[in-house]
Design an enzyme around this catalytic site. Sequence first.
Site, PDB file in Angstrom:
ATOM      1  N   HIS A 117      12.100  34.594 -52.342  1.00  0.00           N
ATOM      2  CA  HIS A 117      10.930  33.613 -52.636  1.00  0.00           C
ATOM      3  C   HIS A 117      11.094  32.704 -51.457  1.00  0.00           C
ATOM      4  CE1 HIS A 117      14.254  31.335 -54.622  1.00  0.00           C
ATOM      5  NE2 HIS A 117      13.896  30.513 -54.076  1.00  0.00           N
ATOM      6  N   ASP A 147      14.604  39.312 -56.528  1.00  0.00           N
ATOM      7  CA  ASP A 147      14.514  38.294 -55.600  1.00  0.00           C
ATOM      8  C   ASP A 147      15.315  38.203 -54.589  1.00  0.00           C
ATOM      9  OD1 ASP A 147      13.425  35.633 -54.632  1.00  0.00           O
ATOM     10  OD2 ASP A 147      14.741  34.509 -55.894  1.00  0.00           O
ATOM     11  N   GLY A 218      16.732  24.380 -51.437  1.00  0.00           N
ATOM     12  CA  GLY A 218      17.194  24.459 -50.079  1.00  0.00           C
ATOM     13  C   GLY A 218      18.458  25.312 -50.197  1.00  0.00           C
ATOM     14  N   SER A 220      18.774  28.023 -52.109  1.00  0.00           N
ATOM     15  CA  SER A 220      18.352  29.127 -52.474  1.00  0.00           C
ATOM     16  C   SER A 220      18.606  30.522 -51.393  1.00  0.00           C
ATOM     17  CB  SER A 220      16.797  29.267 -52.838  1.00  0.00           C
ATOM     18  OG  SER A 220      16.311  28.624 -53.911  1.00  0.00           O
ATOM     19  N   LEU A 275      12.608  53.843 -68.516  1.00  0.00           N
ATOM     20  CA  LEU A 275      12.717  54.563 -69.841  1.00  0.00           C
ATOM     21  C   LEU A 275      11.233  54.784 -70.269  1.00  0.00           C
ATOM     22  CD1 LEU A 275      15.797  53.578 -71.817  1.00  0.00           C
ATOM     23  CD2 LEU A 275      15.406  55.631 -70.768  1.00  0.00           C
ATOM     24  N   GLY A 276      10.502  53.659 -70.134  1.00  0.00           N
ATOM     25  CA  GLY A 276       9.151  53.607 -70.653  1.00  0.00           C
ATOM     26  C   GLY A 276       9.014  53.291 -72.229  1.00  0.00           C
ATOM     27  N   VAL A 277       9.894  52.019 -72.539  1.00  0.00           N
ATOM     28  CA  VAL A 277      10.014  51.624 -73.888  1.00  0.00           C
ATOM     29  C   VAL A 277       9.772  49.892 -73.847  1.00  0.00           C
ATOM     30  CG1 VAL A 277      11.455  53.102 -74.880  1.00  0.00           C
ATOM     31  CG2 VAL A 277      12.545  51.267 -73.779  1.00  0.00           C
TER      32      VAL A 277
END
Length: 477
Positions: A117, A147, A218, A220, A275-277
């Site tokens: 970011h 991030d 700042g 970050s 996993l697709g859950v």
Amino acid sequence: MSLPSLKLSLTALLGVLMLGQAAIASAELPDFTDLVEQASPAVVNISTRQHLPERAVAGSGQPNMPDLEGLPPMFREFFERSIPQAPRAPGGRQREAQSLGSGFIISADGYVLTNNHVVADADEIIVRLSDRSELEAKLIGADPRSDVALLKVEGENLPTVKLGKSEDLKVGEWVLAIGSPFGFDHSVTAGIVSAKGRSLPNESYVPFIQTDVAINPGNSGGPLFNLAGEVVGINSQIFTRSGGFMGLSFAIPMSVAMDVADQLKATGKVSRGWLGVVIQEVNKDLAESFGLDRPAGALVAQVLDDGPAAKGGLQVGDVILSLNGQPIVMSADLPHLVGTLKAGSKAELDVVREGARRKLSLTIGALPEDGDEVASAGSSGAERSSNRLGVKVAELTAEQKKNLDLRGGVVISEVQGGPAALIGLRPGDVVTHLNNQAIDSAKTFTQVAESLPKNRSVSMRVLRQGRASFITFKLAE
């Protein structure tokens, strides 16, 4: 010994004791001076420029625009966000927006880590070193999900940080941050590790390190050090109601950051296991309804069609207790562990299904670039009522079942009061399971509802706007 001499001796003894206590207290507190002296040269300030359309000229119906040019970048950015945007005037000039953040050099040839970011949408990235020299940086790659961003500047024999193992951190351990809060370069703050493995909303793939180190805008992208002078995290977020530091800071563990950085360096993108859950937390009532000894694990609320979980036999209502031997205490533990696995690798799951423990083996998939969307349900069909729960339900049409990828279930057409109103059910909600039993029709729903036990937690699986979750309730005598 005379009385004055005795008083003098006691005073001297007391002074010696106080000095000794002060020396002991001083010895117990860490001395950060050597750490800061050695680590600071590798910590950098990062500024970015983004070319934005010039706002409309005066007389265009917009409020008078204050002169922002003389303000420091951090204040100018605040005011720019607060002023309503106007369309770019025809032939208008380009203006520049700036942001400030921090970063640190991880290799002598110029690789730099920071937050995504800090550099997102930047047209130009400038890295300022501790000697005030400035270098233009190239964005090697960025990963919004964690991030983390990897930059590269041209240089040789640049100062570097020492990298540590975030998994070795202990709660209560001293840590230190160096960064540029509000543009004040190389500011140093210290505190302790407050918690590990924290999950934040919309941040499923990072088990954050929580600290009470003072972090402000700042900071970050700056490093979090342990007492050995090793970087154990990247300072990323704060929890605040005021806009400033309130004692809750969150850092990305270096184990996560370096895995991301290595992938960005090699391929320019990051791949994660999937996993697709859809899962949810197991609270006390859900644990009781599913026959668990204590609240733990990740409850499977939805299994996405043709996903790895569906192909591996995972079912709605399963409670995942461990993955490859790693216990799942909180549901948020599961995405962290799955995300570290490579697509195509095998995973062993320990689950509870209908009160019995079993093991499942499945193949991990690759996390899609975009999230799956599930259609929402309407309501139609012949109605059946269950006065015991206080709802009227209707059969799902064939089209609704197809859109929702369901074999059964009923839709709530009316909430009349009673338990249904208390637990927040709404018309349009789709019920697929009640008391751990699949609901294939309105008749089944009514039969199961009439036989529900009293004064015991009962679970219900509900789809609302395509999202599934389990809720619990109790029926009184």
